[in-house]
Design an enzyme around this catalytic site. Structure first.
Site, PDB file in Angstrom:
ATOM      1  N   ARG A  31       0.830  -1.215   0.000  1.00 44.66           N
ATOM      2  CA  ARG A  31       0.000   0.000   0.000  1.00 44.66           C
ATOM      3  C   ARG A  31       0.861   1.261   0.000  1.00 44.66           C
ATOM      4  O   ARG A  31       0.479   2.264  -0.601  1.00 44.66           O
ATOM      5  CB  ARG A  31      -0.945  -0.009   1.192  1.00 44.66           C
ATOM      6  CG  ARG A  31      -2.062  -1.001   0.969  1.00 44.66           C
ATOM      7  CD  ARG A  31      -3.065  -0.978   2.066  1.00 44.66           C
ATOM      8  NE  ARG A  31      -4.239  -1.720   1.650  1.00 44.66           N
ATOM      9  CZ  ARG A  31      -5.067  -2.349   2.474  1.00 44.66           C
ATOM     10  NH1 ARG A  31      -4.851  -2.325   3.770  1.00 44.66           N
ATOM     11  NH2 ARG A  31      -6.115  -2.990   2.022  1.00 44.66           N
ATOM     12  N   LYS A 202     -20.597 -16.203   0.922  1.00 47.82           N
ATOM     13  CA  LYS A 202     -22.036 -15.981   1.096  1.00 47.82           C
ATOM     14  C   LYS A 202     -22.727 -15.367  -0.109  1.00 47.82           C
ATOM     15  O   LYS A 202     -22.231 -14.396  -0.681  1.00 47.82           O
ATOM     16  CB  LYS A 202     -22.234 -15.025   2.262  1.00 47.82           C
ATOM     17  CG  LYS A 202     -21.940 -15.637   3.601  1.00 47.82           C
ATOM     18  CD  LYS A 202     -22.343 -14.633   4.638  1.00 47.82           C
ATOM     19  CE  LYS A 202     -22.127 -15.109   6.038  1.00 47.82           C
ATOM     20  NZ  LYS A 202     -22.205 -13.975   6.952  1.00 47.82           N
ATOM     21  N   GLY A 358     -11.082  -8.386  -2.203  1.00 45.68           N
ATOM     22  CA  GLY A 358     -10.269  -9.112  -1.241  1.00 45.68           C
ATOM     23  C   GLY A 358      -9.670 -10.448  -1.600  1.00 45.68           C
ATOM     24  O   GLY A 358      -8.517 -10.539  -2.011  1.00 45.68           O
ATOM     25  N   GLY A 381     -13.542  -3.628  -0.945  1.00 46.78           N
ATOM     26  CA  GLY A 381     -14.924  -3.161  -0.831  1.00 46.78           C
ATOM     27  C   GLY A 381     -15.240  -2.052  -1.814  1.00 46.78           C
ATOM     28  O   GLY A 381     -16.340  -1.998  -2.380  1.00 46.78           O
TER      29      GLY A 381
END
Ligand code: AMP
Length: 400
Positions: A31, A202, A358, A381
């Site tokens: 990063r 999910k 992710g 996200g």
């Protein structure tokens, strides 16, 4: 960047939320490296750089006495590494706003870099507090946002601060611009056949994404734990596999919508089933619709890998979000690996591929294939929300 930074103090929001070990050494500086082009550009033009970032979640992990755990979450941990990679001595302000920060900012000279303390030490940061954002804005002459990873958050330093600068005094950094351009390339100029690959745990996390893909793509490949909710919804026996019972109707609705729109949904025909959620469990390769009791599907099977790979290799545009199985365990990483290789091969043959969100990014990195796909997003996200079609507050704040 359209701004001329000569003799300007640039307030730059970066994402320096890097992982640290117990001694507070940086274990992965990706990063920081990602933000260097923007920082160097400003310095090379004769500007000064004031860096703001968050690190971790200090407000959520307060100490027993209710105070902030400064020793753990301070950005001071980053100063020496940042100084090394920039080749200059980075100054550090122990506060984000206040007398010390504004004195240090105002005495900063062209070519110098000042790092402010963790923005999340201020309780107004995550609330998007206007007064805090206004104080932040006074530190710089211009504002640059290069923190794509937090662009979906309307925080003081990522979004609200921008409105205190005129349109010509605020800009995206190079990293952020690159992310936005790649996402827009996929969303606005689809090439066909266009295949979306989704996986992960999910269905409920990916509903918006799948619904959005129904209007965008030709094929949707569904793997990972979420596939078993679809398998059960269509009458399959899924043993002890992951399932969201309250999403069975939704799964059928999504399948019906896809059919109505002419979008092909591919589910894994077979699975690697295990008698335990462990790498050394006993395994069976079975139909995803006939998983015995006591067994759970933890990866897609050989047939599914082939079927998915064939579709991927004949695609001209590919988006991938989410692993095909429990790829963290070597015995259930084969499906994700096969898909990663198929995406790399399609890319070699001219397809445009974007890996975002992710765990699929982690998988591609783990397999050493990051440089064999067209674009790997740095913002989990944030990229997911862009692909879902949302306007991110951090982007709107700059471009209006
Ligand atoms: P997500 O964050 O939704 O992309 O989910 C990623 C997680 O899903 C990873 O930690 C995987 O281990 C997990 N996962 C993938 N496939 C399965 C599966 N078949 N059963 C349980 N967990 C899974």
């Amino acid at each position: 960047m359209k701004i001329n930074f000569k003799n300007k103090k640039a307030l730059v929001r970066v994402d320096f939320n890097v992982p640290l070990d117990k001694e507070f050494n940086i274990t992965d500086d990706t990063r920081i490296k990602n933000a260097l082009p923007t920082i160097q550009h400003i310095l090379n033009q004769g500007g000064a750089v004031i860096l703001m970032s968050h690190l971790g979640r200090p407000q959520k992990k307060r100490m027993d006495d209710g105070g902030i755990d400064v020793a753990k979450f301070t950005l001071r941990h980053l100063v020496s590494h940042l100084s090394n990679v920039l080749g200059l001595e980075v100054k550090f302000s122990p506060e984000i706003v206040g007398g010390v920060a504004s004195d240090m900012a105002s005495s900063l000279l062209p070519g110098e870099v000042l790092l402010l303390e963790n923005t999340r030490f201020e309780s107004g940061e995550e609330k998007g507090d206007e007064a805090l954002a206004s104080k932040m804005s006074k530190l710089g002459d211009v504002y640059v946002n290069d923190a794509f990873g937090t662009a979906h958050r309307a925080h003081a330093s990522t979004t609200v601060v921008a409105k205190f600068f005129d349109a010509e005094d605020r800009a995206f950094g190079f990293l952020m611009k690159n992310e936005i351009e790649h996402a827009n390339k996929v969303l606005n100029n689809p090439r066909r056949p266009f295949t979306a690959i989704t996986g992960g745990a999910k269905v409920s996390d990916k509903i918006l994404l799948i619904e959005r893909f129904l209007d965008l793509v030709d094929n949707i490949i569904i793997g990972g734990g979420m596939a078993y909710t679809f398998a059960k919804a269509t009458g399959g026996q899924i043993g002890n596999s992951l399932v969201e019972e309250d999403r069975l109707d939704l799964a059928n609705e999504l399948l019906a919508k896809a059919e109505a729109k002419g979008v092909i949904i591919l589910l894994p025909s077979d699975s690697i089933a295990a008698d335990n959620f462990a790498n050394d469990a006993n395994l069976k390769e079975v139909s995803s619709y006939e998983i015995p009791d006591g067994y759970m599907g933890l990866d897609i099977g050989e047939n599914a890998r082939k079927e998915f790979s064939d579709v991927i290799k004949s695609s001209k545009m590919i988006i991938w979000n989410g692993p095909m199985g429990v790829f963290e365990m070597p015995n259930f990483a084969g499906g994700t690996k096969a898909i990663a290789f198929a995406v790399a091969e399609a890319t070699k043959n001219g397809a445009f591929s974007l890996v975002g969100g992710g765990d699929s990014v982690a998988a591609v990195n783990q397999m050493g294939l990051a440089d064999q796909v067209s674009f790997v997003s740095t913002g989990g996200g944030a990229m997911l929300e862009m692909l879902e079609g949302k306007k991110l507050p951090g982007i709107k704040a700059i471009s209006g």
